[in-house]
Design an enzyme around this catalytic site. Structure first.
Site, PDB file in Angstrom:
ATOM      1  N   TYR A 144      14.758  26.455  11.548  1.00  0.00           N
ATOM      2  CA  TYR A 144      15.017  26.993   9.999  1.00  0.00           C
ATOM      3  C   TYR A 144      14.475  26.044   9.092  1.00  0.00           C
ATOM      4  CZ  TYR A 144      18.378  28.222   6.447  1.00  0.00           C
ATOM      5  OH  TYR A 144      19.082  28.638   5.236  1.00  0.00           O
ATOM      6  N   GLU A 146      11.894  23.980   9.239  1.00  0.00           N
ATOM      7  CA  GLU A 146      10.347  23.923   8.931  1.00  0.00           C
ATOM      8  C   GLU A 146      10.147  25.307   8.778  1.00  0.00           C
ATOM      9  OE1 GLU A 146       8.923  21.289   8.714  1.00  0.00           O
ATOM     10  OE2 GLU A 146       8.905  19.731  10.410  1.00  0.00           O
ATOM     11  N   GLY A 147      10.737  26.443   9.143  1.00  0.00           N
ATOM     12  CA  GLY A 147      10.578  27.626   8.794  1.00  0.00           C
ATOM     13  C   GLY A 147      10.576  27.946   7.203  1.00  0.00           C
ATOM     14  N   LYS A 148      11.615  27.373   6.607  1.00  0.00           N
ATOM     15  CA  LYS A 148      11.820  27.495   5.136  1.00  0.00           C
ATOM     16  C   LYS A 148      10.679  26.481   4.478  1.00  0.00           C
ATOM     17  CE  LYS A 148      15.402  30.076   4.259  1.00  0.00           C
ATOM     18  NZ  LYS A 148      15.500  31.065   3.652  1.00  0.00           N
ATOM     19  N   ASP A 273      22.819  16.315  12.617  1.00  0.00           N
ATOM     20  CA  ASP A 273      23.761  16.908  11.347  1.00  0.00           C
ATOM     21  C   ASP A 273      23.398  15.782  10.266  1.00  0.00           C
ATOM     22  OD1 ASP A 273      26.472  18.639  11.531  1.00  0.00           O
ATOM     23  OD2 ASP A 273      26.764  17.194  10.034  1.00  0.00           O
ATOM     24  N   PRO A 274      23.223  16.431   9.131  1.00  0.00           N
ATOM     25  CA  PRO A 274      23.028  15.826   8.080  1.00  0.00           C
ATOM     26  C   PRO A 274      24.256  14.720   7.577  1.00  0.00           C
ATOM     27  CG  PRO A 274      21.944  17.650   7.533  1.00  0.00           C
ATOM     28  CD  PRO A 274      22.754  17.951   8.896  1.00  0.00           C
TER      29      PRO A 274
HETATM   30  P1  NAD Z   1      23.347  35.773   5.683  1.00  0.00           P
HETATM   31  O1  NAD Z   1      22.925  35.545   7.241  1.00  0.00           O
HETATM   32  O2  NAD Z   1      24.493  36.302   5.465  1.00  0.00           O
HETATM   33  O3  NAD Z   1      22.199  36.733   5.026  1.00  0.00           O
HETATM   34  C1  NAD Z   1      20.837  36.981   5.571  1.00  0.00           C
HETATM   35  C2  NAD Z   1      20.409  38.555   5.661  1.00  0.00           C
HETATM   36  O4  NAD Z   1      19.304  38.576   6.233  1.00  0.00           O
HETATM   37  C3  NAD Z   1      21.287  39.391   6.583  1.00  0.00           C
HETATM   38  O5  NAD Z   1      21.849  40.370   5.995  1.00  0.00           O
HETATM   39  C4  NAD Z   1      20.558  39.610   7.618  1.00  0.00           C
HETATM   40  O6  NAD Z   1      20.823  40.616   8.426  1.00  0.00           O
HETATM   41  C5  NAD Z   1      19.069  39.699   7.026  1.00  0.00           C
HETATM   42  N1  NAD Z   1      17.922  39.422   7.823  1.00  0.00           N
HETATM   43  C6  NAD Z   1      17.958  38.305   8.806  1.00  0.00           C
HETATM   44  N2  NAD Z   1      16.591  38.229   9.461  1.00  0.00           N
HETATM   45  C7  NAD Z   1      16.137  39.439   8.734  1.00  0.00           C
HETATM   46  C8  NAD Z   1      14.941  40.154   9.221  1.00  0.00           C
HETATM   47  N3  NAD Z   1      14.025  39.537  10.296  1.00  0.00           N
HETATM   48  N4  NAD Z   1      14.355  41.174   8.525  1.00  0.00           N
HETATM   49  C9  NAD Z   1      15.518  41.717   7.525  1.00  0.00           C
HETATM   50  N5  NAD Z   1      16.713  41.170   7.277  1.00  0.00           N
HETATM   51  C10 NAD Z   1      16.959  40.106   7.912  1.00  0.00           C
HETATM   52  O7  NAD Z   1      22.960  34.689   4.895  1.00  0.00           O
HETATM   53  P2  NAD Z   1      23.253  34.017   3.327  1.00  0.00           P
HETATM   54  O8  NAD Z   1      24.142  32.849   3.538  1.00  0.00           O
HETATM   55  O9  NAD Z   1      23.666  35.192   2.701  1.00  0.00           O
HETATM   56  O10 NAD Z   1      21.811  33.442   3.128  1.00  0.00           O
HETATM   57  C11 NAD Z   1      21.052  34.184   2.474  1.00  0.00           C
HETATM   58  C12 NAD Z   1      19.746  33.328   2.018  1.00  0.00           C
HETATM   59  O11 NAD Z   1      19.924  32.221   1.383  1.00  0.00           O
HETATM   60  C13 NAD Z   1      18.840  33.077   3.302  1.00  0.00           C
HETATM   61  O12 NAD Z   1      17.587  33.225   3.208  1.00  0.00           O
HETATM   62  C14 NAD Z   1      19.239  31.683   3.612  1.00  0.00           C
HETATM   63  O13 NAD Z   1      18.320  30.909   4.214  1.00  0.00           O
HETATM   64  C15 NAD Z   1      19.587  30.996   2.086  1.00  0.00           C
HETATM   65  N6  NAD Z   1      20.379  29.825   2.081  1.00  0.00           N
HETATM   66  C16 NAD Z   1      22.107  30.185   2.246  1.00  0.00           C
HETATM   67  C17 NAD Z   1      22.626  28.997   2.084  1.00  0.00           C
HETATM   68  C18 NAD Z   1      24.130  29.074   2.135  1.00  0.00           C
HETATM   69  O14 NAD Z   1      24.933  28.138   2.416  1.00  0.00           O
HETATM   70  N7  NAD Z   1      24.827  30.436   2.498  1.00  0.00           N
HETATM   71  C19 NAD Z   1      22.277  27.727   1.960  1.00  0.00           C
HETATM   72  C20 NAD Z   1      20.966  27.690   2.005  1.00  0.00           C
HETATM   73  C21 NAD Z   1      20.096  28.709   2.050  1.00  0.00           C
HETATM   74  N1  UDP Z   2      31.363  21.332  10.686  1.00  0.00           N
HETATM   75  C1  UDP Z   2      32.669  20.804  11.179  1.00  0.00           C
HETATM   76  N2  UDP Z   2      33.513  21.936  11.709  1.00  0.00           N
HETATM   77  C2  UDP Z   2      33.143  22.995  11.913  1.00  0.00           C
HETATM   78  C3  UDP Z   2      31.902  23.511  11.400  1.00  0.00           C
HETATM   79  C4  UDP Z   2      31.105  22.534  10.799  1.00  0.00           C
HETATM   80  O1  UDP Z   2      32.837  19.552  10.905  1.00  0.00           O
HETATM   81  O2  UDP Z   2      33.642  23.768  12.643  1.00  0.00           O
HETATM   82  C5  UDP Z   2      30.659  20.275   9.831  1.00  0.00           C
HETATM   83  C6  UDP Z   2      29.181  20.200  10.426  1.00  0.00           C
HETATM   84  O3  UDP Z   2      29.096  19.155  11.261  1.00  0.00           O
HETATM   85  C7  UDP Z   2      28.589  19.784   8.984  1.00  0.00           C
HETATM   86  C8  UDP Z   2      29.342  20.468   8.043  1.00  0.00           C
HETATM   87  O4  UDP Z   2      30.631  20.791   8.447  1.00  0.00           O
HETATM   88  O5  UDP Z   2      28.452  18.327   9.173  1.00  0.00           O
HETATM   89  C9  UDP Z   2      28.755  21.609   7.322  1.00  0.00           C
HETATM   90  O6  UDP Z   2      28.370  22.536   8.399  1.00  0.00           O
HETATM   91  P1  UDP Z   2      27.706  23.923   8.150  1.00  0.00           P
HETATM   92  O7  UDP Z   2      27.252  24.353   9.614  1.00  0.00           O
HETATM   93  O8  UDP Z   2      28.687  24.617   7.395  1.00  0.00           O
HETATM   94  O9  UDP Z   2      26.480  23.894   7.258  1.00  0.00           O
HETATM   95  P2  UDP Z   2      25.031  22.788   7.369  1.00  0.00           P
HETATM   96  O10 UDP Z   2      25.469  21.753   8.279  1.00  0.00           O
HETATM   97  O11 UDP Z   2      23.904  23.631   7.692  1.00  0.00           O
HETATM   98  O12 UDP Z   2      25.207  22.359   5.976  1.00  0.00           O
END
Ligand code: NAD
Ligand code: UDP
Length: 316
Positions: A144, A146-148, A273-274
Site C-alpha cells: 500500500y 509503496e503502491g501509493k 505500526d506508525p
Molecule cells: P474504501 O475501501 O472504502 O474505498 C475504496 C474503493 O475502491 C472501494 O469501493 C473499492 O471497491 C474500490 N476499488 C478497490 N480496488 C479497485 C479496483 N482495482 N478497481 C476498481 N475499484 C476498486 O476506502 P476509502 O477509505 O473510501 O478510501 C478511498 C481512497 O482514499 C483510497 O485510495 C485510500 O487509499 C485513500 N485513503 C483513505 C484513508 C482513510 O482513512 N479512509 C486514508 C488515506 C488514504
Molecule cells: N488499532 C487498535 N485496535 C484495533 C485496530 C487498530 O489499537 O482494533 C490501532 C492500530 O494498531 C493503529 C491505530 O489503531 O495504531 C490505527 O489503525 P488503523 O488500522 O485504523 O489505521 P492506520 O494504522 O492505517 O493508521
C-alpha cells in the site's frame, strides 16, 4: 456543471464524494469493482439520470469522456489491502496509469487520493509535505505505502511530461472516519464502535500510546473538492484533522459515547505500526482556504448513530 469520474466511488469516502458532487449539480460516473465498496452506498442515486455506476476494475483500460477525475480506487484499510497484496500494487500502478491515461486523452483534471502512509513511521512530527518519509519497502504495509508512492510518482511525471502535460493534483489523506465505514474493515474507529455496541472487549493494540489524527468524512470531501477546483495546483497537499489523539484516548471516548460496559484489553502491536501521525495542514489552509470543521466527539456521535442503525444492535 461538469462530468466527473470518481474511481472507487462506491467505497466509504468515494460514495460521500458522489453525494456531494451530485448535490452541486454535476454529472457523476462512479467506477468501482466493488471489492470493498458496495452498491448500498450509492443506491440512493440509481434513479438519478445524472448518476451512472460502472462496474469495472481500474487495472483494466477503459475509455470515458469526462472533465474531472477523482482517483480513489484502492482498498484503504490494512486488512483489505493485505488480503491480496499483489493486487493492491497492481491497482495502484496499473490503475493509476489507466486513470491518468484517460486524463491525458481527454484533458481532464486528475486528482490522486494518496495517503499519509507515504510518510511511513515518520521521523518528523507533524508531517509536512516536504518530508520524504520512512517506509519499509518490504514490510507488510509496503504493498500500500509503496503502491501509493509510485502512484504519486506516476502522477507528477504525467504532470511534468513534455508532450501533453496533465493537469494533476495529489492529496495525502490522513485517517478519515464516518458513516458507511465497513463493520469489519479492521480500522480502529470501526473496530472500537462495533466492539462497544456489542459489549465486546475493546482491542487496543500495544499500550495505546500511538497517535492518529482523525478527520470526519464530510470535511475530507470538502478538502478533495477544494483541491480539484484549484486547477493548476499540483500539490501534494496534506488533508486531515491536525488534532492528535492516542488510541487509548479514542477507546475511552468511544466507550463513553456509546454508554458501553465494554472493557479495554491490550493486544500485540502489529509490525511497522506508525507511532505518531499528525498532518501539518498549513499548505491546505493557505492554498485552499480549507480546514476541518468537525471535532472528534461530534463526528464520532454521527458515526456511532450510523453504525447503531445499520447493526440494529442493542448497546452492550
Ligand atoms: P474504501 O475501501 O472504502 O474505498 C475504496 C474503493 O475502491 C472501494 O469501493 C473499492 O471497491 C474500490 N476499488 C478497490 N480496488 C479497485 C479496483 N482495482 N478497481 C476498481 N475499484 C476498486 O476506502 P476509502 O477509505 O473510501 O478510501 C478511498 C481512497 O482514499 C483510497 O485510495 C485510500 O487509499 C485513500 N485513503 C483513505 C484513508 C482513510 O482513512 N479512509 C486514508 C488515506 C488514504
Ligand atoms: N488499532 C487498535 N485496535 C484495533 C485496530 C487498530 O489499537 O482494533 C490501532 C492500530 O494498531 C493503529 C491505530 O489503531 O495504531 C490505527 O489503525 P488503523 O488500522 O485504523 O489505521 P492506520 O494504522 O492505517 O493508521
Amino acid at each position: 456543471m461538469a462530468r466527473v469520474l470518481v474511481s472507487g466511488g462506491a467505497g466509504f469516502i468515494g460514495s460521500h464524494l458522489c453525494d456531494a458532487l451530485l448535490k452541486q449539480g454535476n454529472e457523476v460516473l462512479c467506477l468501482d469493482n466493488l471489492f470493498t465498496g458496495s452498491k448500498r452506498n450509492i443506491q440512493a442515486h440509481f434513479a438519478n439520470p445524472d448518476f451512472e455506476f460502472i462496474r469495472h476494475d481500474v487495472t483494466q483500460p477503459i475509455l470515458l469522456e469526462v472533465d474531472k477525475i477523482y482517483h480513489l480506487a484502492c482498498p484503504a484499510s490494512p486488512v483489505d489491502y493485505q488480503y491480496n497484496s499483489v493486487k493492491t500494487i497492481k491497482t495502484n500502478v496499473m490503475g493509476t496509469i489507466n486513470m491518468l491515461g484517460i486524463a491525458k486523452r481527454v484533458k481532464a483534471r486528475f486528482l490522486l487520493a494518496s495517503t499519509s502512509e507515504v510518510y511511513g513511521d515518520p521521523l518528523q512530527h507533524p508531517q509536512k509535505e516536504s518530508y520524504w518519509g520512512n517506509v519499509n519497502p518490504i514490510g507488510p504495509r509496503s504493498c500500500y505505502d509503496e503502491g501509493k508512492r509510485v502512484a504519486e510518482t506516476l502522477t507528477v511525471n504525467y504532470h511534468n511530461e513534455a508532450h501533453g502535460k496533465v493537469n494533476t493534483g495529489i492529496v495525502r489523506i490522513f485517517n478519515t472516519y464516518g458513516p458507511r465505514m465497513l463493520f469489519d474493515d479492521g480500522r480502529v474507529v470501526s473496530n472500537f464502535i462495533v466492539q462497544s455496541l456489542k459489549g465486546e472487549e475493546i482491542t487496543v493494540y500495544g499500550e495505546g500510546s500511538q497517535t492518529r489524527s482523525f478527520c470526519y468524512v464530510d470535511d475530507m470531501v470538502a478538502g478533495l473538492m477544494a483541491t480539484m477546483e484549484k486547477s493548476g495546483f499540483s500539490g501534494p497537499v496534506n488533508l486531515g484533522n491536525p488534532v492528535e489523539t492516542t488510541i487509548l484516548e479514542l477507546a475511552k471516548l468511544i466507550v463513553e459515547l456509546t454508554g458501553s460496559r465494554s472493557k479495554i484489553v491490550h493486544k500485540p502491536l502489529p509490525q511497522d505500526d506508525p507511532t505518531r501521525r499528525r498532518p501539518d495542514i498549513t499548505l491546505a489552509q493557505n492554498e485552499l482556504g480549507w480546514q476541518p470543521k468537525t471535532d472528534l466527539k461530534t463526528g464520532l456521535q454521527k458515526t456511532i448513530e450510523d453504525f447503531s442503525r445499520r447493526m440494529g444492535a442493542k448497546r452492550g
